[in-house]
Enzyme design. Structure first.
Site, PDB file in Angstrom:
ATOM      1  CE  LYS A  80      52.534  -2.725  28.479  1.00  0.00           C
ATOM      2  NZ  LYS A  80      53.358  -2.487  27.304  1.00  0.00           N
ATOM      3  N   GLY A 180      55.056  13.009  13.509  1.00  0.00           N
ATOM      4  CA  GLY A 180      55.737  12.839  14.801  1.00  0.00           C
ATOM      5  C   GLY A 180      57.199  12.520  14.609  1.00  0.00           C
ATOM      6  CB  VAL A 181      60.215  14.239  13.691  1.00  0.00           C
ATOM      7  CG1 VAL A 181      60.221  13.622  12.321  1.00  0.00           C
ATOM      8  CG2 VAL A 181      59.605  15.633  13.653  1.00  0.00           C
ATOM      9  N   GLY A 182      59.683  12.445  16.942  1.00  0.00           N
ATOM     10  CA  GLY A 182      60.273  12.285  18.271  1.00  0.00           C
ATOM     11  C   GLY A 182      61.411  11.278  18.164  1.00  0.00           C
ATOM     12  CB  VAL A 184      60.301   6.002  16.708  1.00  0.00           C
ATOM     13  CG1 VAL A 184      60.242   5.082  15.499  1.00  0.00           C
ATOM     14  CG2 VAL A 184      60.395   5.183  17.988  1.00  0.00           C
TER      15      VAL A 184
END
Ligand code: NAD
Length: 357
Positions: A80, A180-182, A184
């Site tokens: 990372k 959370g309906v962003g 994904v």
């Protein structure tokens, strides 16, 4: 603790510091392991309060990538990068070119991609200085937005859990509560609705729930209610930390299978879920569709090829759930166990080859 002790604690392979006073670049790349392959992980651009915080974060995230790739069965290691600063004010093309040179200097041991605070457009600038970048747009030879691939993987994981619990992967009529309906979560809601599941959603953004309700006719509840909706599967697809000491006793689901990273607020929350009789599908196994999609770039990307690779999440997760049962341990611990076994097997092969030469 000194820097070497900090790095040594989790057995990170190496850590690299890059600075360029001309562009303001201050970056750390941590390579946790390259036993299974080159270390892949995104670049996080964040105004860390201190260099120590940045180092702690990059080490933690790099280790997580090793486990994620190993559980997904990929020939990739874990790494990372972080860039210290505010992306809105410091994220110039000059800085990203300088960062590209830094990545290039590692000769492919570390492969980067976008992450929190960086965009695909930034990575395209990085790619002018190094070939070791993935996740570019399809027009630039990459695999594009990973969200649909991640959502596909979540559905596959939910089918694996349904098979384990109810003996069939058929999700028709299964109640799935999505927090959370962003990018994904919405893709997941579409896929589940198409499969005949009974979807319930919540989001802090009213425009997101409005879209889900109008397009799919799904039920919308308040964000404070979604985790205690009665359902078969709770799917956290917002931020991390949704599974904690306070929320776990309120859950009324049978399993948790969602895309959000770091769903367990603390390690003991995995045991709390187990004690409550809730099956937890480890987040980094469930949400591996994105990294698998990037891995599918190797040798030329196609959606069909990526889909076949993503569908292996079914077997990977099943192996982890059965290992948890067999060893009588939490699923999160079982995932680490499976990853460590795969890494140890690859290391043993490498040692055998060394002896043979
Ligand atoms: P996103 O930002 O597009 O969507 C997140 C949604 O959650 C937004 O609609 C936001 O309004 C909502 N939200 C935020 N806080 C909330 C709260 N307290 N209650 C309810 N809703 C809330 O992000 P995304 O790309 O869809 O990612 C979702 C999660 O999945 C993140 O945790 C991300 O790290 C993880 N993930 C994403 C990918 C990917 O391919 N995008 C891959 C692996 C993991």
């Amino acid at each position: 603790m000194g820097v070497f002790d900090t790095i040594g604690t989790e057995r990170h392979q190496s850590v690299h510091f890059g600075a360029d006073p001309d562009t303001g670049l201050r970056s750390i790349i941590a390579i946790h392991s390259t036993v299974l392959g080159p270390a892949l992980g995104g670049t996080r651009f964040y105004p860390y309060a201190s260099e120590e915080n940045a180092l702690y974060d990059v080490l933690r995230l790099a280790k997580g990538m090793t486990y994620k790739a190993a559980c997904a069965g990929l020939a990739l290691g874990g790494g990372k990068a972080v860039i210290i600063g505010d992306p809105a004010t410091s994220g110039t093309d000059d800085l990203f070119r300088s960062y590209g040179r830094f990545v290039d200097g590692l000769g492919g041991q570390y492969i980067t991609a976008e992450d929190v605070g960086t965009t695909v457009a930034d990575m395209e600038v990085v790619a002018t200085r190094t070939d070791h970048v993935r996740g570019l747009t399809i027009e630039h030879g990459g695999s594009g937005d990973p969200s649909p691939a991640t959502a596909r993987g979540v559905v596959v994981a939910q089918k694996a859990v349904a098979t384990m619990l109810w003996g069939s992967e058929d999700l028709t009529g299964t109640r799935v509560a999505i927090k959370g309906v962003g990018k994904v979560g919405m893709s997941l809601a579409r896929r589940l609705s198409a499969l005949g599941a009974d979807v319930i959603v919540a989001d802090v953004n009213p425009a997101a729930t409005e879209l889900a309700s109008v397009e799919l006719g799904v039920k919308v509840v308040d964000v404070d209610e979604i985790h205690h909706v009665e359902c078969e599967i709770f799917a956290p697809c917002a931020l991390g930390g949704d599974l904690n000491e306070r929320s776990i006793p309120e859950l009324r689901c049978i399993a948790v299978v969602g895309s959000a990273n770091n769903q367990l607020a603390t390690e003991p929350d995995g045991d709390r879920l187990r004690a409550a009789g809730i099956l937890y599908a480890p987040d980094f196994v469930v949400n591996a569709g994105g990294i698998i999609n990037i891995a599918a770039e190797q040798g030329g990307y196609s959606i069909e090829k990526a889909a076949v690779m993503i569908d292996r999440i079914f077997d990977n997760l099943t192996e982890i759930l059965t290992t948890a049962d067999r060893l009588d341990i939490g699923t999160h611990t079982a995932a680490e166990h499976v990853a460590e076994e795969r890494i140890a097997a690859a290391a043993a092969l490498e040692a055998e080859r060394d002896l043979g030469t």
